[in-house]
Design an enzyme around this catalytic site. Structure first.
Site, short mmCIF file in Angstrom:
data_model
loop_
_atom_site.label_atom_id
_atom_site.label_comp_id
_atom_site.label_asym_id
_atom_site.label_seq_id
_atom_site.Cartn_x
_atom_site.Cartn_y
_atom_site.Cartn_z
N ASN A 99 7.99 5.64 -5.52
CA ASN A 99 9.35 5.68 -6.24
C ASN A 99 9.43 6.35 -7.66
OD1 ASN A 99 9.37 3.03 -4.43
ND2 ASN A 99 11.50 4.05 -4.37
N LYS A 156 3.04 3.92 4.31
CA LYS A 156 2.91 5.47 3.42
C LYS A 156 1.48 5.30 2.56
CE LYS A 156 4.28 7.45 0.01
NZ LYS A 156 5.01 7.83 -1.25
N HIS A 165 10.08 13.35 2.36
CA HIS A 165 10.40 14.71 2.92
C HIS A 165 9.83 15.08 4.36
CE1 HIS A 165 11.38 16.02 -1.18
NE2 HIS A 165 10.34 15.40 -1.76
#
Ligand code: SF4
Length: 243
Positions: A44, A132, A152
């Site tokens: 983030n 992730k 993305h």
């Protein structure tokens, strides 16, 4: 994953290499624990701020064992620049404390020998480490052929029709069921570039997109022939980050 999807990934990889080239990769892989902590810090936030936070920590604690006796608030101050300081400091402290309590010694050796799936399962047991972050460790530090799914990659693989999923984690597991050999790093890194520069969340530049012919997105914006000016000056490049 079906053969035709694997072939599509290979075609997209080739088109993006023709367009962007092969992404830079340092010949020495980063240390796994450096990579894991750098990736926790990158959550983030942008690359510039997570890099600063990582440098702050490394300057203060050149060896991670030195951070074991640090107060969580001290770590929080050092990483605050990357946002979510309390949460990230807590995740880092818990991780280091756990490694310190292991019989194998202070390392991630209980992870690095595992299969990709088992490693993800073990890593995601730690607070603050999701799929992730875990998959970035596998790709960038352990040289596994996995494709992490960030915002993305999530957007572009779904628009391209490589997967059709609403959650990032599900997208990761479907995409990586049998990812074509040896191309995960190239595909992942060039797809991030495509997502940042061309296939932006709003007003994608479909009119100049190199993979437009492969794309199944129903709301293509073919009128838009302007490539986004948004260009992160530090493309996700783990090795440069850690050196
Ligand atoms: S054609 Fe448009 S939606 Fe499809 S990948 Fe390219 S920019 Fe994204």
């Amino acid at each position: 994953m079906e053969r035709k999807t694997q072939n599509k990934i290979k075609r997209v990889t080739k088109i993006l290499v023709d367009k962007f080239g092969y992404p830079y990769r340092h010949e020495n892989l980063p240390a796994p624990l450096d990579m894991l902590i750098a990736t926790i810090l990158s959550q983030n936030t942008n690359d510039k701020n997570s890099y600063k936070a990582f440098q702050n920590l490394k300057r203060k604690y050149p060896a991670w064992e030195e951070a074991l006796s640090a107060k969580e608030s001290t770590i929080e101050n050092l990483v605050r620049v990357a946002g979510l300081g309390k949460q990230k400091a807590n995740a880092i402290k818990n991780l280091l404390d756990d490694l310190n309590s292991r019989d194998e010694g202070f390392s991630l050796s209980h992870i690095t020998e595992l299969s990709d799936l088992n490693a993800i399962e073990e890593l995601t047991k730690y607070d603050g480490i999701g799929v992730k972050t875990a998959s970035c460790l596998l790709l960038f530090a352990l040289d596994r052929n996995v494709c992490p799914v960030d915002t993305h990659v999530f957007r572009t693989v779904n628009r391209l029709g490589i997967v059709s999923e609403k959650s990032r984690d599900k997208t990761y597991f479907i995409l990586n069921e049998s990812f074509p050999k040896d191309i995960a790093h190239t595909f992942h890194t060039n797809l991030i570039r495509l997502g940042r520069e061309v296939c932006t969340p709003r007003n994608p530049s479909c009119g100049v997109c190199p993979v437009e012919k492969e794309c199944l997105f129903e709301e293509k914006n073919l009128e838009n022939k302007t490539v986004s000016a948004e260009r992160d000056f530090m493309l996700l490049d783990n090795v440069r980050l850690l050196n």
